[in-house]
Scaffold this motif. Sequence first.
Motif, short mmCIF file in Angstrom:
data_model
loop_
_atom_site.label_atom_id
_atom_site.label_comp_id
_atom_site.label_asym_id
_atom_site.label_seq_id
_atom_site.Cartn_x
_atom_site.Cartn_y
_atom_site.Cartn_z
N TYR A 21 0.81 -1.22 0.00
CA TYR A 21 0.00 0.00 0.00
C TYR A 21 0.85 1.28 0.00
N ILE A 59 0.31 5.75 7.73
CA ILE A 59 1.10 6.82 7.10
C ILE A 59 0.78 8.17 7.76
N ASP A 77 -8.92 1.07 12.46
CA ASP A 77 -9.16 0.57 11.10
C ASP A 77 -9.99 -0.71 11.17
N CYS A 124 -18.32 5.42 3.45
CA CYS A 124 -19.24 5.47 4.60
C CYS A 124 -20.47 6.32 4.30
#
Length: 227
Positions: A21, A59, A77, A124
């Motif tokens: 990622y 990050i 998460d 969401c």
Amino acid sequence: MIKENPKDLVPIFFNNTFNSYDRIVNYTTFGKDSFWKHKILEQLSTEKTVLDLACGTGILTKQIAEKLPYAEITGVDITKNYLEKAKEKLISFQKISFVNQDAEKLNLGKKFDCITASYLPKYCISDILIKNCIDHLNEGGKIILHDFTYPKNKFIQKLWNFYFKVLFLAGFFIPNWKQVFVDLPKLIRTTNWVIEYEDTMKKCGLKTYTQDLTYGSSTIIVGTKII
Ligand SMILES: C[S@@+](CC[C@H](N)C(=O)[O-])C[C@H]1O[C@@H](n2cnc3c(N)ncnc32)[C@H](O)[C@@H]1O
């Protein structure tokens, strides 16, 4: 195929992409991801507690910890693999803790001075996410949302669509990312996340500020809970 609920894409996109990622987000955005995160960080100053929703591999969480070394930071998460990667990378940061939760069912039992969410809004429902954020936000606190947007300028749209065609071809060489490069552009083209979150924040009495970045290819919304 885009599923009816963007949330259905989350396991498809994220169950097998955690190892690559950080590199992929940097290369595929031509380093703009760092610039966008810098714009998020500009909104932070003296916060003592920060919740980083959809922290992924950490990050942004790490950058927040570096900017606010005395702050207590919580990364949340829904995807265990991403969260494990974040824990492994940020093991030396003692003021960061991680929780495996769905942001739409958030229940941390505490409040924060600031809540950040980079690349979460489009997955969401705005009413649910904002209500959960407000329940976890101190008076005077800020919610900072960031995500991709489909540029409004027709010429930039053409470049953007061409670029995703290139990424689609690149997907044949990076199998774990192939479906992301197919479904992500469709999701970005169809999402109305900016309007929906602005409306929800205003309805909930937050003061909002919206900033388009990089020719409208990403946007930040800041909502402040007025004292
Ligand atoms: C593209 S990554 C972004 C990670 C990080 N915010 C960043 O900017 O590098 C999106 C993350 O959102 C997480 N996510 C998606 N829906 C979520 C939800 N409802 N609750 C918590 N995390 C979610 C995914 O698991 C994934 O790790």
